[in-house]
Design a protein around this motif. Structure first.
Motif, PDB file in Angstrom:
ATOM      1  N   THR A 481      10.738   1.323  10.912  1.00  0.00           N
ATOM      2  CA  THR A 481      10.639   0.818  12.285  1.00  0.00           C
ATOM      3  C   THR A 481      12.012   0.602  12.897  1.00  0.00           C
ATOM      4  O   THR A 481      12.157   0.615  14.128  1.00  0.00           O
ATOM      5  N   LEU A 482      13.041   0.399  12.094  1.00  0.00           N
ATOM      6  CA  LEU A 482      14.386   0.205  12.631  1.00  0.00           C
ATOM      7  C   LEU A 482      14.847   1.415  13.418  1.00  0.00           C
ATOM      8  O   LEU A 482      15.590   1.287  14.401  1.00  0.00           O
ATOM      9  N   THR A 483      14.438   2.588  13.005  1.00  0.00           N
ATOM     10  CA  THR A 483      14.844   3.822  13.694  1.00  0.00           C
ATOM     11  C   THR A 483      13.727   4.402  14.550  1.00  0.00           C
ATOM     12  O   THR A 483      13.968   5.293  15.364  1.00  0.00           O
ATOM     13  N   ASP A 484      12.505   3.913  14.360  1.00  0.00           N
ATOM     14  CA  ASP A 484      11.353   4.400  15.131  1.00  0.00           C
ATOM     15  C   ASP A 484      10.490   3.203  15.507  1.00  0.00           C
ATOM     16  O   ASP A 484       9.452   2.939  14.908  1.00  0.00           O
ATOM     17  N   PRO A 485      10.915   2.443  16.500  1.00  0.00           N
ATOM     18  CA  PRO A 485      10.288   1.154  16.813  1.00  0.00           C
ATOM     19  C   PRO A 485       8.825   1.243  17.208  1.00  0.00           C
ATOM     20  O   PRO A 485       8.095   0.245  17.140  1.00  0.00           O
ATOM     21  N   THR A 486       8.325   2.407  17.580  1.00  0.00           N
ATOM     22  CA  THR A 486       6.936   2.526  18.029  1.00  0.00           C
ATOM     23  C   THR A 486       6.031   3.171  16.980  1.00  0.00           C
ATOM     24  O   THR A 486       4.937   3.623  17.304  1.00  0.00           O
ATOM     25  N   ASN A 487       6.475   3.213  15.726  1.00  0.00           N
ATOM     26  CA  ASN A 487       5.659   3.927  14.729  1.00  0.00           C
ATOM     27  C   ASN A 487       4.464   3.116  14.232  1.00  0.00           C
ATOM     28  O   ASN A 487       3.645   3.625  13.477  1.00  0.00           O
ATOM     29  N   GLY A 488       4.356   1.866  14.626  1.00  0.00           N
ATOM     30  CA  GLY A 488       3.190   1.065  14.287  1.00  0.00           C
ATOM     31  C   GLY A 488       3.134   0.570  12.868  1.00  0.00           C
ATOM     32  O   GLY A 488       2.114   0.021  12.434  1.00  0.00           O
ATOM     33  N   CYS A 489       4.170   0.737  12.099  1.00  0.00           N
ATOM     34  CA  CYS A 489       4.155   0.346  10.686  1.00  0.00           C
ATOM     35  C   CYS A 489       4.046  -1.171  10.547  1.00  0.00           C
ATOM     36  O   CYS A 489       4.731  -1.928  11.251  1.00  0.00           O
ATOM     37  N   VAL A 490       3.186  -1.621   9.622  1.00  0.00           N
ATOM     38  CA  VAL A 490       3.004  -3.041   9.330  1.00  0.00           C
ATOM     39  C   VAL A 490       3.468  -3.289   7.902  1.00  0.00           C
ATOM     40  O   VAL A 490       2.960  -2.658   6.971  1.00  0.00           O
ATOM     41  N   PRO A 491       4.423  -4.193   7.680  1.00  0.00           N
ATOM     42  CA  PRO A 491       4.944  -4.414   6.325  1.00  0.00           C
ATOM     43  C   PRO A 491       3.849  -4.900   5.363  1.00  0.00           C
ATOM     44  O   PRO A 491       2.947  -5.646   5.755  1.00  0.00           O
ATOM     45  N   TYR A 492       3.985  -4.484   4.105  1.00  0.00           N
ATOM     46  CA  TYR A 492       3.007  -4.849   3.075  1.00  0.00           C
ATOM     47  C   TYR A 492       3.750  -5.443   1.884  1.00  0.00           C
ATOM     48  O   TYR A 492       4.721  -4.862   1.386  1.00  0.00           O
ATOM     49  N   ASN A 493       3.303  -6.604   1.423  1.00  0.00           N
ATOM     50  CA  ASN A 493       3.946  -7.333   0.333  1.00  0.00           C
ATOM     51  C   ASN A 493       3.279  -6.985  -0.991  1.00  0.00           C
ATOM     52  O   ASN A 493       2.101  -7.300  -1.205  1.00  0.00           O
ATOM     53  N   VAL A 494       4.003  -6.334  -1.891  1.00  0.00           N
ATOM     54  CA  VAL A 494       3.443  -5.946  -3.188  1.00  0.00           C
ATOM     55  C   VAL A 494       3.661  -7.005  -4.261  1.00  0.00           C
ATOM     56  O   VAL A 494       3.140  -6.871  -5.372  1.00  0.00           O
ATOM     57  N   PHE A 495       4.393  -8.087  -3.961  1.00  0.00           N
ATOM     58  CA  PHE A 495       4.770  -9.065  -4.984  1.00  0.00           C
ATOM     59  C   PHE A 495       3.693 -10.141  -5.151  1.00  0.00           C
ATOM     60  O   PHE A 495       3.898 -11.312  -4.822  1.00  0.00           O
ATOM     61  N   GLY A 496       2.515  -9.716  -5.652  1.00  0.00           N
ATOM     62  CA  GLY A 496       1.403 -10.626  -5.859  1.00  0.00           C
ATOM     63  C   GLY A 496       0.211 -10.223  -5.028  1.00  0.00           C
ATOM     64  O   GLY A 496       0.152  -9.122  -4.465  1.00  0.00           O
ATOM     65  N   TYR A 497      -0.770 -11.137  -4.936  1.00  0.00           N
ATOM     66  CA  TYR A 497      -1.947 -10.842  -4.114  1.00  0.00           C
ATOM     67  C   TYR A 497      -2.382 -12.111  -3.393  1.00  0.00           C
ATOM     68  O   TYR A 497      -1.952 -13.227  -3.718  1.00  0.00           O
ATOM     69  N   GLY A 498      -3.232 -11.920  -2.382  1.00  0.00           N
ATOM     70  CA  GLY A 498      -3.573 -13.017  -1.492  1.00  0.00           C
ATOM     71  C   GLY A 498      -2.488 -13.260  -0.474  1.00  0.00           C
ATOM     72  O   GLY A 498      -2.418 -14.327   0.145  1.00  0.00           O
ATOM     73  N   LEU A 499      -1.626 -12.265  -0.263  1.00  0.00           N
ATOM     74  CA  LEU A 499      -0.437 -12.430   0.572  1.00  0.00           C
ATOM     75  C   LEU A 499      -0.510 -11.653   1.875  1.00  0.00           C
ATOM     76  O   LEU A 499       0.201 -11.983   2.831  1.00  0.00           O
TER      77      LEU A 499
END
Length: 931
Positions: A481-499
Motif C-alpha cells: 500500500t505504500l507504493t499503491d495506496p488504492t490497492n485495498g490491501c488489509v493487513p493480516y496478523n499471523v502471530f497467533g489467533y483471535g487477532l
C-alpha cells in the motif's frame, strides 16, 4: 495358488425352499415376495399359496424367458434383507457385499473437497473403479452425479426398491459401456399398492453423527386395474463427524522417513510412528528459522516455547502437538431429498404407455484442512505485528525469518457440494402377437452440480496482507500500500489467533466455485420373442437399437481460472459425445430332460457401438449353463466388454491441488510443496476387457434349504483408462516410462508440477473366486425359520501394468482390495420377530506388496471382524402391518485398524474407510407401517 472369492445366492436357497416346501416357509413369502426367489430360481418362485408370481427379469440378460438361468453370476438383495438392515441409505447394504470394494461413501473425506462428490455413494464392484460398475434403475441408465458419470445411489427412490440385483460379471453386450465388472440394478416395485411409511434415527456410542430419515410410498390402481400410479419421497439428514481427533483411539500415527536411516546402516527408509507432528508449523504460528526459531503463538498472540521432538524432515515424533490430520472428517454432513412418480396405463395388450419422473437434491458440507503454511512464509524483521520484545532479540543482519501456521483465524476450508437431479422417462411396452413383445422409451436426465470451497486463502492477497508495516503516520498497512495506496490491501496478523477482524479475513479469503450442468439423453427400442424351436425347446431372441448423448457445460470463478487460491482451483469442463448402439441376444436350449442332463442352454450376445469421440467398438458374450441333475448346475461365460472414456476423462478442465508430498526415488527422499494438476485427455480410446467366469450352484435335494455357489473369475483390461496418483506417476517415470516422465516437471531435481492426465495404460487385471452359501431351517420353536448364510470374496491377483512396472495390489489393505472379504449371519424370523446377527470380516494385508523390510520394517496391516445386530418386532392392527426395529452396527465398538497414510500423511487420518469401520458402535431405531 487357486483363487477364491464371493458372489452370493442367499435368495437362491429361498427359491428352493419355496419350491420344495412352500407351507413350511409361508411366513417368509408373506413378509416379502422378493425373497422367495433368486436370480437363479426366479421363474420357479411361487407365492405362499402356490400360485405363480409375475415373471421377473434377470438383470444378467436382456432375454425374458421362463425358467432361464443366466450364465453370469448374480446376487439378489431382497426386500426382507433391506428391511432387516434398515440402512441409512441403500448403498450401505450393497457395500457390505464382499464383491464390492473401494466404493466411495460420505465416510471418505479424502475424495470430497475438490471433487464436488462429497456425501455421494458411488458403487465399486471388485475394486476396479466405480466407473467400471454400471448402476441402473429398472434396467435403465441414470444421469451421473459428476462428470465421471457415476450414479449417486442416494438419489434413487429407496422407498420403492423391491430388490437389488448385482451382476458380478462383464455385461457390456447386454447394457453397453461401463459394465466391465458388472451391473447393480435397483429394481422398483412398479405395481406397489397401498401406503407405507418409515422413519428412523441414529447416533454413535460417542454421541455424534446424529442422523434421521423419513420416507413414504403410495400406490394405487385405477380404471379397473388398467392404470397404476406410484409415488415416493425420502428425506434424510446426517450431522457428520467433523474431526477424527475426537476419537479416543486416534494417536497421530503416520508413515514418515526414518530419522535414523542412512544408506549403509541397515535401518529401514520409512517408519510407522505414533504422535507424529509437523515441525514447521504450530496452530497459531511458529517461527522456524533464525534466532527466534521455536517461538510459537497462541490465542491473542500469547507466546510460548515450541518443543521439537525427534526430527524427520518436516515431521517430528513427539514434541508440541501440531497435527493437521487430527481435523480430518470421519463422516460428511449430508442433507438430501428424493421424490419419484410413475404412471402407467394399459390401453390394450399392444400399447401400455408409462411415464416416470425423478427428482433428487443433496447438499454435502465437507469440513477440510486449514490453510496451512509449513515454514514457507517469509516474515520481514520490520513486520508491524511482530512483538517488540521478539524484534529486539534479532541479531544484526537478521532481516527476515521463516514462519509456519495453520491460520486458524481463516477457519477450516469448507467444501459444499449441491447436486440437483431431474430425470424424465416416457415409453411404452406391449405384445406384438404370438411370443413377441416390445419396449420403447425416451429419457432425459440432468444433474446440476454447484461446488464451492469456502474460506480459501487467496494467495496473492495473503502474501500482501502478511507483509505489514507502519506508514508515516504509524498506522499498520500492507507494504504494497505504500507504493499503491488504492490497492485495498488489509493487513493480516499471523502471530497467533483471535487477532484479525472480519475485514482482514475477507480480504485474504474467498470461495472457489465450479458450476456444472450434466445432461443425458437416451432413446431405446427393443423387441423380443421366440423365432424358432429346437429339439430342446424354443429359441429366445432379443434385439434393439439405442442412442445416448452425454454432455457437460461448466463455469468457474475468475480466481480459480488463474490458480489464485490455496487449493481447489477449478477449471470448467465443457464437452459432449454421442453413442449409437445395436444389440442382439439369443438363448438356445440344447438339452432338455435327456439322458445327458436336465438342461443345457447357450446364451450369446453381441453389441455394436459407435462413439463420436473414438469410433466403433464391438462387445460380445458367450455363455453356457448345464444342469446334469436337479442338484447341481454349472455355468461359464466369456465376454468382451468396454469402458469408453467419460466426460471427465475427455473434457475435465482441471483441478489444481497445491502442497503435494511424494516419496521421490530420484533423490531417495521425500519431496513436498509442489503442485498437482488434474485434467482430461480428448485422445483417449475405449478400454477393452476380456472376462471369463466359471462356477457351479449346488442345491442338494437331500438337504432342503441349502444352497452353495462358487464362481471363479478372471478380468483382463487392455488399454485401461486410468488417472494415476502422483506417487504412481513419479515411480513410473523413475522406472523408465517416458510418457509418465513428460508429466513430471522439475527444476534440477526439485519437483515443481505433476500433471495427472488419464491415459490408456498397458494392462490391468483381476482374478479371484466368489463363494456364497445359505441354509434355511424350519424352527419348531416359535414357528419360524433359522437362516444361516455366508458370503466371501477372495482376490488372488489385482494388478496394474503401465508397460514398465507391474503393481500388484491384491492384499494391499492400504487400498481397496484385500485378499479376503466375507460376511456371515445367523437369523431367526417368524410372524412376530426377526433377529439377524452378522459378522463382517477383512483379512490382514500389507501397506505395499513391493515394500521390503529395508523400506518399511513392519509392512503389515491387521485384519478385522465386526459384528452387527438387527432386531425387528412386528405387529398387525386391522389392515395395517407394522414393525419397530433396533439395529446396532459394530456391537463391540471395535476400533478401526490403523492404516497410516503413505501419501500426504500430514493431511490424512490413519484410517481406511474403504475396508474398515471407522465410526464405532452406532445405533438406529425406527418404525415401518404399511396400509
Amino acid at each position: 495358488m487357486i483363487p477364491t472369492k464371493a458372489a452370493m445366492y442367499l435368495s437362491a436357497s429361498f427359491a428352493v425352499l419355496a419350491a420344495t416346501s412352500p407351507a413350511a416357509f409361508a411366513q417368509v413369502a408373506d413378509e416379502t415376495q422378493t425373497d422367495t426367489y433368486a436370480a437363479d430360481e426366479i421363474a420357479a418362485a411361487q407365492n405362499s399359496d402356490g400360485s405363480s408370481m409375475e415373471a421377473i427379469i434377470v438383470s444378467g440378460s436382456r432375454v425374458k424367458r421362463d425358467g432361464y438361468s443366466a450364465p453370469t453370476p448374480e446376487t439378489v438383495v431382497g426386500a426382507a434383507e433391506l428391511q432387516a438392515k434398515a440402512p441409512a441409505n441403500l448403498a450401505d447394504v450393497v457395500n457390505q457385499l464382499p464383491a464390492l470394494a473401494g466404493s466411495s461413501t460420505p465416510r471418505q473425506a479424502t475424495v470430497t473437497v475438490s471433487s464436488g462428490s462429497g456425501g455421494s455413494n458411488f458403487l465399486n464392484l471388485r475394486g476396479l473403479g466405480a466407473s467400471r460398475t454400471l448402476v441402473l434403475l429398472d434396467g435403465r441408465r441414470v444421469v451421473g452425479a459428476n462428470v465421471n458419470g457415476l450414479v449417486d445411489v442416494n438419489t434413487l427412490p429407496s422407498a420403492l426398491v423391491s430388490r437389488i440385483d448385482v451382476v458380478t460379471g462383464g455385461a457390456s453386450a447386454a447394457y453397453g459401456s461401463d459394465a466391465v465388472t458388472g451391473v447393480v440394478n435397483f429394481v422398483l416395485d412398479t405395481r406397489f399398492t397401498g401406503l407405507k411409511l418409515e422413519g428412523q434415527t441414529g447416533i454413535t456410542t460417542y454421541g455424534d453423527d446424529f442422523n434421521y430419515k423419513v420416507e413414504g410410498a403410495y400406490g394405487t390402481g385405477f380404471a379397473g386395474g388398467r392404470g397404476h400410479f406410484i409415488a415416493s419421497a425420502t428425506y434424510s439428514k446426517v450431522e457428520g463427524i467433523r474431526e477424527v481427533g475426537s476419537r479416543p483411539w486416534y494417536d497421530g500415527q503416520k508413515i514418515i522417513p526414518n530419522p535414523a536411516y542412512t544408506s549403509t546402516n541397515g535401518e529401514p527408509q520409512l517408519i510407522n510412528a505414533s504422535d507424529v507432528n509437523h515441525s514447521r508449523a504450530a496452530f497459531g504460528g511458529l517461527i522456524t528459522s533464525g534466532t527466534l526459531r521455536g517461538t510459537q503463538f497462541g490465542l491473542n498472540g500469547a507466546q510460548s516455547d515450541f518443543t521439537f521432538g525427534t526430527l524427520s524432515g518436516p515431521y517430528m515424533i513427539g514434541g508440541t502437538t501440531s497435527d493437521l490430520a487430527s481435523f480430518y472428517a470421519l463422516d460428511i454432513p449430508l442433507e438430501q431429498f428424493t421424490t419419484f412418480g410413475r404412471l402407467s396405463f394399459e390401453v390394450n395388450d399392444a400399447f401400455q404407455p408409462f411415464v416416470e419422473v425423478n427428482y433428487g437434491k443433496a447438499i454435502a458440507d465437507a469440513p477440510s484442512a486449514y490453510n496451512f503454511h509449513f515454514g514457507n512464509i517469509t516474515i520481514q524483521a520490520d513486520n508491524a505485528f511482530l512483538p517488540d520484545d521478539l524484534r529486539a532479540q534479532l541479531q544484526p543482519g537478521e532481516t527476515s525469518f521463516s514462519f509456519g501456521t495453520l491460520n486458524p483465524d481463516l477457519g477450516r476450508q469448507y467444501g459444499r457440494a449441491k447436486r440437483e437431479l431431474q430425470r424424465y422417462v416416457i415409453g411404452a411396452q406391449g405384445d406384438l402377437g404370438g411370443s413377441w413383445s416390445y419396449e420403447v422409451y425416451g429419457q432425459y436426465g440432468q444433474t446440476h452440480v454447484n461446488t464451492q470451497v469456502r474460506n480459501l486463502e487467496i494467495k496473492a492477497n495473503y502474501a500482501r496482507a502478511v507483509d505489514a508495516v507502519y506508514d508515516v503516520n504509524d498506522n499498520i498497512v500492507c507494504r504494497s500500500t505504500l507504493t499503491d495506496p488504492t490497492n485495498g490491501c488489509v493487513p493480516y496478523n499471523v502471530f497467533g489467533y483471535g487477532l484479525n477482524g472480519q475485514d482482514a479475513i475477507d480480504y485474504v479469503t474467498g470461495a472457489s466455485i465450479l458450476d456444472q450442468k450434466l445432461e443425458q439423453y437416451v432413446g431405446s427400442a427393443s423387441i423380443q420373442g421366440e423365432p424358432a424351436q429346437t429339439w430342446a425347446g424354443p429359441i429366445s431372441f432379443a434385439t434393439g437399437l439405442e442412442y445416448r448423448k452425454e454432455q457437460v457445460n461448466g463455469t468457474a470463478d475468475p480466481i480459480s481460472l488463474v490458480n489464485g487460491y490455496f487449493s481447489a482451483n477449478y477449471k470448467p469442463s465443457t464437452g459432449k459425445y454421442d453413442v449409437y448402439e445395436g444389440f442382439a441376444e439369443v438363448v438356445v436350449p440344447l438339452l432338455a430332460d435327456s439322458k445327458l442332463g436336465e438342461s443345457l442352454d447357450f446364451n450369446g450376445a453381441v453389441r455394436r457401438t459407435h462413439y463420436s469421440t473414438s469410433g466403433n467398438v464391438n462387445t460380445w458374450k458367450l455363455g453356457l449353463t448345464y444342469q446334469p441333475i436337479s442338484d447341481i448346475r454349472f455355468r461359464a461365460v466369456r465376454s468382451r466388454d468396454i469402458r469408453a472414456p467419460n466426460l471427465n476423462d475427455l473434457f475435465q478442465g482441471g483441478v489444481v491441488a497445491s502442497a503435494q508430498t511424494v516419496n521421490d526415488p530420484v533423490i531417495d527422499a521425500q519431496q513436498s510443496g509442489f503442485t498437482a494438476i488434474t485434467s482430461g485427455s480428448p485422445s483417449l480410446k475405449p478400454e477393452i476387457a476380456r472376462s471369463f467366469s466359471v462356477g457351479a450352484v449346488l442345491t442338494p435335494s437331500f438337504l432342503p434349504g441349502f444352497s452353495l455357489s462358487v464362481d471363479y473369475y478372471d478380468i483382463k483390461i487392455s488399454g485401461a483408462i486410468n488417472t494415476l496418483t502422483v506417487q504412481q506417476i513419479v515411480d513410473g517415470c523413475y522406472a523408465g516410462n517416458a510418457v509418465l516422465c513428460a508429466d513430471v516437471q522439475r527444476t534440477g531435481t526439485t519437483i515443481t508440477n505433476v500433471y495427472r492426465r488419464p491415459v490408456n495404460i498397458n494392462t490391468e487385471g483381476l482374478k479371484g473366486v466368489d463363494i456364497d452359501g445359505a441354509y434355511v431351517i424350519p424352527a419348531d420353536i416359535m414357528g419360524g425359520t433359522v437362516t444361516l448364510r455366508g458370503r466371501a470374496t477372495y482376490t488372488d491377483t489385482r494388478y496394474i501394468d503401465d508397460g514398465s512396472t507391474r503393481d500388484e495390489a491384491a492384499g494391499e489393505n492400504s487400498g481397496a482390495v484385500p485378499k479376503w472379504r466375507a460376511n456371515g449371519s445367523v437369523g431367526f424370523n417368524n410372524d412376530d420377530l426377526g433377529v439377524i446377527f452378522t459378522g463382517r470380516y477383512v483379512s490382514p494385508g500389507k501397506y505395499d506388496n513391493a515394500y521390503t523390510p529395508a523400506v518399511l520394517e513392519d509392512n503389515s496391516i491387521p485384519g478385522a471382524m465386526y459384528f452387527d445386530l438387527s432386531t425387528t418386532f412386528k405387529f398387525e392392527q386391522g389392515s395395517m402391518n407394522g414393525s419397530f426395529f433396533v439395529n446396532v452396527d459394530n456391537v463391540f465398538n471395535k476400533d478401526p485398524v490403523i492404516v497410516s497414510a503413505i501419501s500426504q500423511p500430514f493431511l490424512y487420518a490413519p484410517i481406511n474407510a474403504q475396508l474398515y469401520d471407522t465410526i464405532g458402535r452406532s445405533f438406529r431405531v425406527g418404525f415401518r407401517l404399511k396400509m
